[in-house]
Design a protein around this motif. Structure first.
Motif, PDB file in Angstrom:
ATOM      1  N   ASP A  11       3.140   2.115   9.702  1.00  0.00           N
ATOM      2  CA  ASP A  11       3.128   0.801   9.446  1.00  0.00           C
ATOM      3  C   ASP A  11       3.781   0.702   8.133  1.00  0.00           C
ATOM      4  O   ASP A  11       3.288   1.126   7.070  1.00  0.00           O
ATOM      5  CB  ASP A  11       1.641   0.274   9.341  1.00  0.00           C
ATOM      6  CG  ASP A  11       0.791   0.256  10.399  1.00  0.00           C
ATOM      7  OD1 ASP A  11       1.493  -0.217  11.520  1.00  0.00           O
ATOM      8  OD2 ASP A  11      -0.362   0.562  10.570  1.00  0.00           O
ATOM      9  N   HIS A  21      -0.785  -6.906  10.027  1.00  0.00           N
ATOM     10  CA  HIS A  21      -1.991  -6.765   9.614  1.00  0.00           C
ATOM     11  C   HIS A  21      -2.465  -7.743   8.558  1.00  0.00           C
ATOM     12  O   HIS A  21      -3.701  -8.330   8.688  1.00  0.00           O
ATOM     13  CB  HIS A  21      -1.903  -5.385   8.890  1.00  0.00           C
ATOM     14  CG  HIS A  21      -2.166  -4.150   9.575  1.00  0.00           C
ATOM     15  ND1 HIS A  21      -3.294  -3.811  10.240  1.00  0.00           N
ATOM     16  CD2 HIS A  21      -1.283  -3.073   9.583  1.00  0.00           C
ATOM     17  CE1 HIS A  21      -3.216  -2.633  11.066  1.00  0.00           C
ATOM     18  NE2 HIS A  21      -1.908  -2.146  10.567  1.00  0.00           N
ATOM     19  N   LEU A  44      -5.073  -2.714   0.900  1.00  0.00           N
ATOM     20  CA  LEU A  44      -5.752  -2.116   2.385  1.00  0.00           C
ATOM     21  C   LEU A  44      -4.578  -1.276   3.130  1.00  0.00           C
ATOM     22  O   LEU A  44      -4.652  -0.679   3.958  1.00  0.00           O
ATOM     23  CB  LEU A  44      -5.941  -3.397   3.339  1.00  0.00           C
ATOM     24  CG  LEU A  44      -6.480  -4.695   2.837  1.00  0.00           C
ATOM     25  CD1 LEU A  44      -6.669  -5.849   3.899  1.00  0.00           C
ATOM     26  CD2 LEU A  44      -7.812  -4.248   2.273  1.00  0.00           C
ATOM     27  N   ARG A  45      -3.292  -0.987   2.428  1.00  0.00           N
ATOM     28  CA  ARG A  45      -2.245  -0.292   3.036  1.00  0.00           C
ATOM     29  C   ARG A  45      -2.641   1.176   2.809  1.00  0.00           C
ATOM     30  O   ARG A  45      -2.888   1.471   2.045  1.00  0.00           O
ATOM     31  CB  ARG A  45      -0.940  -0.409   2.126  1.00  0.00           C
ATOM     32  CG  ARG A  45      -0.016  -1.551   2.708  1.00  0.00           C
ATOM     33  CD  ARG A  45       1.153  -1.699   1.566  1.00  0.00           C
ATOM     34  NE  ARG A  45       1.380  -2.969   1.034  1.00  0.00           N
ATOM     35  CZ  ARG A  45       2.207  -3.867   1.667  1.00  0.00           C
ATOM     36  NH1 ARG A  45       2.613  -3.664   2.934  1.00  0.00           N
ATOM     37  NH2 ARG A  45       2.494  -4.912   1.096  1.00  0.00           N
ATOM     38  N   GLY A  46      -2.533   1.732   4.193  1.00  0.00           N
ATOM     39  CA  GLY A  46      -2.770   3.150   4.382  1.00  0.00           C
ATOM     40  C   GLY A  46      -4.127   3.332   4.853  1.00  0.00           C
ATOM     41  O   GLY A  46      -4.551   4.360   5.366  1.00  0.00           O
ATOM     42  N   VAL A  47      -5.369   2.504   4.652  1.00  0.00           N
ATOM     43  CA  VAL A  47      -6.629   2.796   4.502  1.00  0.00           C
ATOM     44  C   VAL A  47      -6.818   2.537   5.851  1.00  0.00           C
ATOM     45  O   VAL A  47      -6.371   1.469   6.665  1.00  0.00           O
ATOM     46  CB  VAL A  47      -7.457   2.215   3.320  1.00  0.00           C
ATOM     47  CG1 VAL A  47      -7.020   2.790   2.149  1.00  0.00           C
ATOM     48  CG2 VAL A  47      -7.540   0.850   3.498  1.00  0.00           C
ATOM     49  N   SER A  48      -8.057   2.891   6.660  1.00  0.00           N
ATOM     50  CA  SER A  48      -8.750   2.748   7.776  1.00  0.00           C
ATOM     51  C   SER A  48      -9.067   1.310   7.820  1.00  0.00           C
ATOM     52  O   SER A  48      -9.403   0.499   6.856  1.00  0.00           O
ATOM     53  CB  SER A  48      -9.791   3.519   8.246  1.00  0.00           C
ATOM     54  OG  SER A  48     -11.025   3.170   7.417  1.00  0.00           O
ATOM     55  N   ARG A  49      -9.404   0.783   9.318  1.00  0.00           N
ATOM     56  CA  ARG A  49      -9.398  -0.769   9.586  1.00  0.00           C
ATOM     57  C   ARG A  49     -11.094  -0.942   8.841  1.00  0.00           C
ATOM     58  O   ARG A  49     -11.183  -1.936   8.299  1.00  0.00           O
ATOM     59  CB  ARG A  49      -9.756  -0.756  11.017  1.00  0.00           C
ATOM     60  CG  ARG A  49      -9.828  -2.079  11.822  1.00  0.00           C
ATOM     61  CD  ARG A  49     -10.050  -1.995  13.108  1.00  0.00           C
ATOM     62  NE  ARG A  49      -9.078  -1.164  13.746  1.00  0.00           N
ATOM     63  CZ  ARG A  49      -8.826  -0.962  15.189  1.00  0.00           C
ATOM     64  NH1 ARG A  49      -9.952  -1.215  15.827  1.00  0.00           N
ATOM     65  NH2 ARG A  49      -7.853  -0.244  15.461  1.00  0.00           N
ATOM     66  N   SER A  52     -10.770  -1.226   5.319  1.00  0.00           N
ATOM     67  CA  SER A  52      -9.902  -2.358   4.857  1.00  0.00           C
ATOM     68  C   SER A  52     -10.909  -3.706   4.758  1.00  0.00           C
ATOM     69  O   SER A  52     -11.221  -4.533   3.932  1.00  0.00           O
ATOM     70  CB  SER A  52      -9.002  -2.537   5.768  1.00  0.00           C
ATOM     71  OG  SER A  52      -7.860  -1.683   5.972  1.00  0.00           O
ATOM     72  N   TYR A  80      -4.781  -8.961  15.839  1.00  0.00           N
ATOM     73  CA  TYR A  80      -3.535  -8.086  15.452  1.00  0.00           C
ATOM     74  C   TYR A  80      -3.035  -7.786  16.601  1.00  0.00           C
ATOM     75  O   TYR A  80      -1.721  -7.717  16.620  1.00  0.00           O
ATOM     76  CB  TYR A  80      -4.024  -6.891  14.778  1.00  0.00           C
ATOM     77  CG  TYR A  80      -3.087  -5.805  14.126  1.00  0.00           C
ATOM     78  CD1 TYR A  80      -1.844  -6.291  13.519  1.00  0.00           C
ATOM     79  CD2 TYR A  80      -3.454  -4.378  14.517  1.00  0.00           C
ATOM     80  CE1 TYR A  80      -1.072  -5.258  13.218  1.00  0.00           C
ATOM     81  CE2 TYR A  80      -2.430  -3.432  14.071  1.00  0.00           C
ATOM     82  CZ  TYR A  80      -1.158  -3.998  13.420  1.00  0.00           C
ATOM     83  OH  TYR A  80      -0.136  -2.915  13.061  1.00  0.00           O
ATOM     84  N   SER A 114      -0.345   8.576  10.801  1.00  0.00           N
ATOM     85  CA  SER A 114      -0.635   7.053  10.521  1.00  0.00           C
ATOM     86  C   SER A 114      -2.146   6.973  10.799  1.00  0.00           C
ATOM     87  O   SER A 114      -2.752   7.605  11.396  1.00  0.00           O
ATOM     88  CB  SER A 114       0.156   6.069  11.435  1.00  0.00           C
ATOM     89  OG  SER A 114      -0.738   4.909  11.450  1.00  0.00           O
ATOM     90  N   SER A 116      -3.386   4.253  11.639  1.00  0.00           N
ATOM     91  CA  SER A 116      -3.777   3.409  12.718  1.00  0.00           C
ATOM     92  C   SER A 116      -4.125   3.828  14.053  1.00  0.00           C
ATOM     93  O   SER A 116      -3.488   4.552  14.696  1.00  0.00           O
ATOM     94  CB  SER A 116      -2.454   2.431  12.792  1.00  0.00           C
ATOM     95  OG  SER A 116      -2.746   1.559  13.754  1.00  0.00           O
ATOM     96  N   ARG A 117      -5.179   3.251  14.507  1.00  0.00           N
ATOM     97  CA  ARG A 117      -5.683   3.640  16.074  1.00  0.00           C
ATOM     98  C   ARG A 117      -4.811   2.797  17.044  1.00  0.00           C
ATOM     99  O   ARG A 117      -4.797   3.118  18.317  1.00  0.00           O
ATOM    100  CB  ARG A 117      -7.058   3.300  16.399  1.00  0.00           C
ATOM    101  CG  ARG A 117      -8.098   4.027  15.401  1.00  0.00           C
ATOM    102  CD  ARG A 117      -9.443   3.435  15.596  1.00  0.00           C
ATOM    103  NE  ARG A 117     -10.427   4.192  14.832  1.00  0.00           N
ATOM    104  CZ  ARG A 117     -11.062   5.392  15.306  1.00  0.00           C
ATOM    105  NH1 ARG A 117     -10.708   5.687  16.673  1.00  0.00           N
ATOM    106  NH2 ARG A 117     -11.794   6.203  14.693  1.00  0.00           N
ATOM    107  N   ASN A 118      -3.844   2.057  16.416  1.00  0.00           N
ATOM    108  CA  ASN A 118      -2.824   1.428  17.439  1.00  0.00           C
ATOM    109  C   ASN A 118      -1.512   2.181  17.342  1.00  0.00           C
ATOM    110  O   ASN A 118      -0.622   1.525  18.120  1.00  0.00           O
ATOM    111  CB  ASN A 118      -2.702  -0.022  16.908  1.00  0.00           C
ATOM    112  CG  ASN A 118      -3.915  -1.062  17.345  1.00  0.00           C
ATOM    113  OD1 ASN A 118      -4.540  -1.375  18.239  1.00  0.00           O
ATOM    114  ND2 ASN A 118      -4.616  -1.375  16.026  1.00  0.00           N
TER     115      ASN A 118
HETATM  116  C1  BG6 Z   1      -2.500   1.799   8.534  1.00  0.00           C
HETATM  117  C2  BG6 Z   1      -2.103   0.370   7.695  1.00  0.00           C
HETATM  118  O1  BG6 Z   1      -1.400   2.266   8.958  1.00  0.00           O
HETATM  119  O2  BG6 Z   1      -3.431   1.784   9.595  1.00  0.00           O
HETATM  120  C3  BG6 Z   1      -3.375  -0.087   7.167  1.00  0.00           C
HETATM  121  O3  BG6 Z   1      -1.395   0.404   6.553  1.00  0.00           O
HETATM  122  C4  BG6 Z   1      -4.355  -0.244   8.422  1.00  0.00           C
HETATM  123  O4  BG6 Z   1      -3.335  -1.340   6.704  1.00  0.00           O
HETATM  124  C5  BG6 Z   1      -4.568   1.017   9.132  1.00  0.00           C
HETATM  125  O5  BG6 Z   1      -5.914  -0.667   7.993  1.00  0.00           O
HETATM  126  C6  BG6 Z   1      -5.350   1.141  10.409  1.00  0.00           C
HETATM  127  O6  BG6 Z   1      -4.949   0.338  11.610  1.00  0.00           O
HETATM  128  P1  BG6 Z   1      -5.687  -0.119  12.866  1.00  0.00           P
HETATM  129  O7  BG6 Z   1      -4.115  -0.411  13.807  1.00  0.00           O
HETATM  130  O8  BG6 Z   1      -6.150   0.945  13.440  1.00  0.00           O
HETATM  131  O9  BG6 Z   1      -6.658  -1.050  12.429  1.00  0.00           O
END
Ligand code: BG6
Ligand code: MG
Length: 215
Positions: A11, A21, A44-49, A52, A80, A114, A116-118
């Motif tokens: 992201d 996001h 919130l950048r880089g931190v978990s959902r 955040s 999202y 990353s 992100s779980r997405n």
């Molecule tokens: C990171 C984003 O890559 O993924 C964060 O920078 C986000 O802002 C984190 O909270 C978790 O993402 P997701 O997709 O699992 O909600």
């Protein structure tokens, strides 16, 4: 250093999902009447959902149970993913595409690290499913950035020591994670000027003269 592998944050580095996001969190915060703006969003950048969500709820005047927090995080994620569903391979910028292709041609090992779980869904939307040699994401870690776990996992999957890899990040939490994990870090975007990064890039293609000196 001899660079044999590159680990990319997703992201904000490979794609501009950071705006989605923001929009999804903003809609949730507005519904709850909690003040939230772009400046606060950068935390919130880089931190978990869930981490955040905790940052957003710090400005709330009531407390929330664990079950309520789960429901709020699910609500944000549904909005999202609706936004992610609009992405296509055309959302991959020319600069990112050309850089990835040049690095691949040069034989470097390429991975994603990353929170992100997405991650699998995003890679599929932008046409990069199967492109990377390793993908470490929010579903295979227990500690989010600034902990180095996700980058160490990506390096392990690439079969390389941290000292042979460069991490590319747009978040201060991610730069910290990279440095704590023993990686050299190239920073861009929001974290471009982070003094802990070794290189400060204006665009992803700024990596090419660093890792392919003859480029
Ligand atoms: C990171 C984003 O890559 O993924 C964060 O920078 C986000 O802002 C984190 O909270 C978790 O993402 P997701 O997709 O699992 O909600
Ligand atoms: Mg990022």
């Amino acid at each position: 250093m001899e660079c044999r592998g590159i680990i990319f944050d997703l992201d904000g580095v490979i794609c501009s999902t950071d705006e989605y996001h923001y929009q999804a969190w903003k809609a949730l915060a507005d519904r709850l009447g909690i003040p939230f703006d772009r400046e606060r969003n950068s935390l919130l950048r880089g931190v978990s959902r869930m981490a955040s969500l905790e940052i957003i709820l710090e400005r709330s005047d009531r407390s929330w149970s664990a079950a309520e927090k789960e429901a709020l995080a699910a609500e944000k994620n549904a909005r999202y993913r609706e936004l992610l569903g609009r992405m296509t391979p055309a959302d991959l910028s020319g600069d990112v595409r050309a850089t990835l292709e040049a690095l691949r041609r040069a034989g470097l090992r390429l991975g994603i690290g990353s929170s992100s779980r997405n991650t699998p869904y995003i890679l599929q939307r932008i046409g990069l499913e199967g492109f990377f040699d390793a993908v470490a994401d929010g579903s295979c870690i227990t500690r989010s950035k600034p902990d180095p776990e996700v980058f160490l996992k990506a390096a392990e999957l690439l079969g390389l020591p941290a000292g042979d890899c460069i991490v590319v990040e747009d978040a201060h939490a991610g730069v910290e994670a990279a440095v704590r994990g023993g990686f050299a870090c190239a920073a861009l975007g929001d974290a471009r000027d982070d003094p802990r990064a070794r290189w400060h890039l204006d665009a992803l293609s700024g990596l090419l003269p660093i890792v392919l000196p003859a480029h």
